[in-house]
Design a protein around this motif. Structure first.
Motif, PDB file in Angstrom:
ATOM      1  N   GLY A  91      42.172  26.377   9.165  1.00 45.13           N
ATOM      2  CA  GLY A  91      41.626  27.704   8.940  1.00 45.13           C
ATOM      3  C   GLY A  91      42.337  28.739   9.771  1.00 45.13           C
TER       4      GLY A  91
ATOM      5  N   SER B 104      38.384  31.410  12.964  1.00 48.55           N
ATOM      6  CA  SER B 104      37.440  30.925  11.950  1.00 48.55           C
ATOM      7  C   SER B 104      36.422  29.922  12.490  1.00 48.55           C
TER       8      SER B 104
ATOM      9  N   LYS C  82      37.255  26.848  14.441  1.00 44.63           N
ATOM     10  CA  LYS C  82      37.711  25.471  14.665  1.00 44.63           C
ATOM     11  C   LYS C  82      37.432  25.017  16.092  1.00 44.63           C
TER      12      LYS C  82
ATOM     13  N   LYS D 170      38.813  22.576   4.924  1.00 41.33           N
ATOM     14  CA  LYS D 170      39.195  23.989   4.985  1.00 41.33           C
ATOM     15  C   LYS D 170      38.021  24.754   5.569  1.00 41.33           C
ATOM     16  N   VAL D 171      38.267  25.456   6.673  1.00 39.58           N
ATOM     17  CA  VAL D 171      37.231  26.226   7.354  1.00 39.58           C
ATOM     18  C   VAL D 171      37.145  27.604   6.704  1.00 39.58           C
ATOM     19  N   SER D 172      35.943  28.060   6.483  1.00 41.25           N
ATOM     20  CA  SER D 172      35.735  29.382   5.887  1.00 41.25           C
ATOM     21  C   SER D 172      36.216  30.470   6.837  1.00 41.25           C
ATOM     22  N   ASP D 173      36.789  31.517   6.264  1.00 40.50           N
ATOM     23  CA  ASP D 173      37.215  32.643   7.088  1.00 40.50           C
ATOM     24  C   ASP D 173      36.181  33.772   7.093  1.00 40.50           C
ATOM     25  N   GLU D 174      35.007  33.488   6.561  1.00 41.94           N
ATOM     26  CA  GLU D 174      33.940  34.483   6.412  1.00 41.94           C
ATOM     27  C   GLU D 174      33.475  35.093   7.741  1.00 41.94           C
ATOM     28  N   LYS D 175      33.489  34.304   8.807  1.00 42.21           N
ATOM     29  CA  LYS D 175      32.940  34.775  10.095  1.00 42.21           C
ATOM     30  C   LYS D 175      34.002  35.257  11.081  1.00 42.21           C
TER      31      LYS D 175
END
Length: 180
Positions: free
Chosen positions: A20, A24, A26, A133-138
């Motif tokens: 990510g 993000s 990790k 896959k880590v969300s990039d939302e935050k």
């Protein structure tokens, strides 16, 4: 995580790989692992060719978790076999610089984080890498990560999370290619 708590004496043989963008979360996942298992049992490596599968890997003697920090494609170039071996092999050889090699049991779980998806050697049928896959939302949401860290630092929250993982149903002793 549940496997590490329920079956600490069984080699998992699968690396958890988080991919990510920077920011993000990790490292936040790694902080949870540190709180669950303790600083002494967790080894961070920025140079795994030397201190995980290389000639001065004495930290692997006590590593229950090993984090390969911000992995890049070049990290694994020419040594993919060595990486796969430390993920799956039991026992492993460890050596302190200028000392004799020791062969010891290896129950190490691996955590790999990276910003680049192509850094993880994720070939078709590869069973050693569980890539998430880590969300990039935050990203850039400081209040969200402040709140998460507050909970990570709360002993009661970590204990409750430990209990959830300990009691989680359906955790197998061994996982194979089809499981991934």
């Amino acid at each position: 995580l549940a496997h590490a708590i329920q079956h600490p004496d069984d080699k998992l043989g699968i690396a958890l790989c988080l991919v990510g963008e920077k920011g993000s979360g990790k490292t936040t996942v790694w902080e949870i692992i540190l709180r669950l298992f303790g600083q002494i049992a967790c080894h961070d490596s920025k140079n795994p060719g030397k201190d995980v599968w290389g000639d001065s890997n004495i930290n692997m003697l006590e590593a229950f978790w090993c984090r390969i920090v911000e992995a890049e494609k070049k990290t694994f170039r020419g040594c993919l076999g060595s990486l796969k071996n430390v993920i799956t092999d039991n026992p492993i050889s460890v050596r302190e610089l200028y000392c004799k090699t020791m062969t010891v049991p290896n129950f190490t779980r691996f955590f790999i984080d990276t910003d680049n998806f192509d850094s993880i050697p994720d070939e078709h049928g590869e069973r050693r890498f569980f890539v998430v896959k880590v969300s990039d939302e935050k990203i850039n949401n400081a209040s969200y990560f402040t709140e998460i860290r507050k909970h990570i630092n709360d002993d009661q929250v970590i204990r409750a999370f430990y209990e959830v993982l300990h009691d989680r149903k359906g955790v197998k002793r061994h996982y194979f290619g089809n499981d991934i």
